[in-house]
Design a protein around this motif. Structure first.
Motif, short mmCIF file in Angstrom:
data_model
loop_
_atom_site.label_atom_id
_atom_site.label_comp_id
_atom_site.label_asym_id
_atom_site.label_seq_id
_atom_site.Cartn_x
_atom_site.Cartn_y
_atom_site.Cartn_z
N CYS A 139 0.83 -1.21 0.00
CA CYS A 139 0.00 0.00 0.00
C CYS A 139 0.86 1.26 0.00
CB CYS A 139 -0.92 0.00 1.22
SG CYS A 139 -2.11 -1.36 1.20
N LYS A 143 -3.36 1.83 -4.11
CA LYS A 143 -4.46 2.27 -3.26
C LYS A 143 -5.08 1.11 -2.47
CE LYS A 143 -3.94 6.39 -4.80
NZ LYS A 143 -2.89 7.12 -4.15
N CYS A 144 -5.09 1.27 -1.13
CA CYS A 144 -5.67 0.29 -0.22
C CYS A 144 -6.70 0.99 0.65
CB CYS A 144 -4.59 -0.32 0.65
SG CYS A 144 -3.31 -1.21 -0.27
N PRO A 145 -7.96 0.58 0.68
CA PRO A 145 -8.54 -0.34 -0.28
C PRO A 145 -8.65 0.30 -1.67
CG PRO A 145 -10.24 0.54 1.20
CD PRO A 145 -8.92 1.12 1.63
N PRO A 146 -8.91 -0.48 -2.68
CA PRO A 146 -9.44 -1.83 -2.71
C PRO A 146 -8.37 -2.93 -2.54
CG PRO A 146 -9.25 -1.06 -4.95
CD PRO A 146 -8.83 0.08 -4.05
N TYR A 147 -7.08 -2.59 -2.73
CA TYR A 147 -6.03 -3.61 -2.59
C TYR A 147 -5.74 -3.86 -1.12
CZ TYR A 147 -5.70 -3.12 -7.55
OH TYR A 147 -6.01 -3.10 -8.88
#
Length: 162
Positions: A139, A143-147
Motif C-alpha cells: 500500500c 491504493k488500499c482499499p481496494p487492494y
C-alpha cells in the motif's frame, strides 16, 4: 498446446539477465561449442521459491518449474491481474497467481502461474538459478482499499472469440 518444457531465465543474482522463458523439452542446436565462456548471457532453469509463509503453491518449494506455450485459434487471450474471474463476455481459461523475481534481485517481469501448478518430476534440488516468488501488494501508491497490504496477487487468463 504448441509445446511443453522447462521454465528458465537469468540467475537471480545476475543483473544483465533476460526475462523468464519457456524452453522446449526437445531442443535443437545450430553451431556451438561446449566451452563455458564468461562473455555470454547465461540461462538457468527456474525453481519455485514459495517456502516463506506459503499461502499459495508452498508445496512446490525448491522444485523446478515446468511450462507450456499454448495457442488459442480464433481467440484473443489476456491476463487480468488481481482477479479470479473474467469480466462479462470473456471466458475463463485458467486462474492462478502472479509470480516474479525477488524484489531485491534483477527483475524479469511477471508471469502467470496456474493455481494447480506442478513440479518437474524428481526436481527438488535448491540450485537457485532463476527463481519464482509470489507477488504481493504494498500500500501507498497502490491504493488500499481496494487492494490489501501483503496479499498474494491472483490472476486470471480470459479469452474471447474474435
Amino acid at each position: 498446446m504448441v509445446y511443453s518444457g522447462q521454465a528458465a531465465g537469468g540467475h537471480y543474482q545476475h543483473t544483465g539477465s533476460g526475462e523468464y522463458i519457456c524452453l522446449p523439452n526437445d531442443p535443437e542446436y545450430d553451431r556451438y561449442n561446449q566451452i563455458n565462456d564468461d562473455y555470454r548471457s547465461l540461462m538457468y532453469g527456474a525453481e519455485y521459491e514459495t517456502g516463506h509463509n506459503p499461502p499459495a503453491l508452498g508445496d512446490l518449494y525448491e522444485n523446478d518449474v515446468p511450462c507450456s506455450v499454448c495457442f488459442a485459434r480464433g481467440k484473443t487471450t489476456l491476463m487480468i491481474p488481481v482477479r479470479t474471474s473474467c469480466y462479462n463476455g470473456w471466458t475463463k481459461e485458467y486462474q492462478g497467481y502472479l509470480m516474479g523475481e525477488y524484489h531485491g534481485s534483477q527483475g524479469k517481469g511477471y508471469v502467470r502461474m496456474d493455481k494447480n501448478a506442478e513440479a518437474l518430476h524428481s526436481s527438488y534440488a535448491n540450485l537457485n538459478g532463476a527463481l519464482f516468488f509470489n507477488v504481493e501488494g504494498r500500500c501507498g501508491t497502490l491504493k488500499c482499499p481496494p487492494y490489501i497490504e501483503g496479499a498474494e496477487l491472483a490472476c486470471v487468463v480470459c479469452s474471447k472469440s474474435t
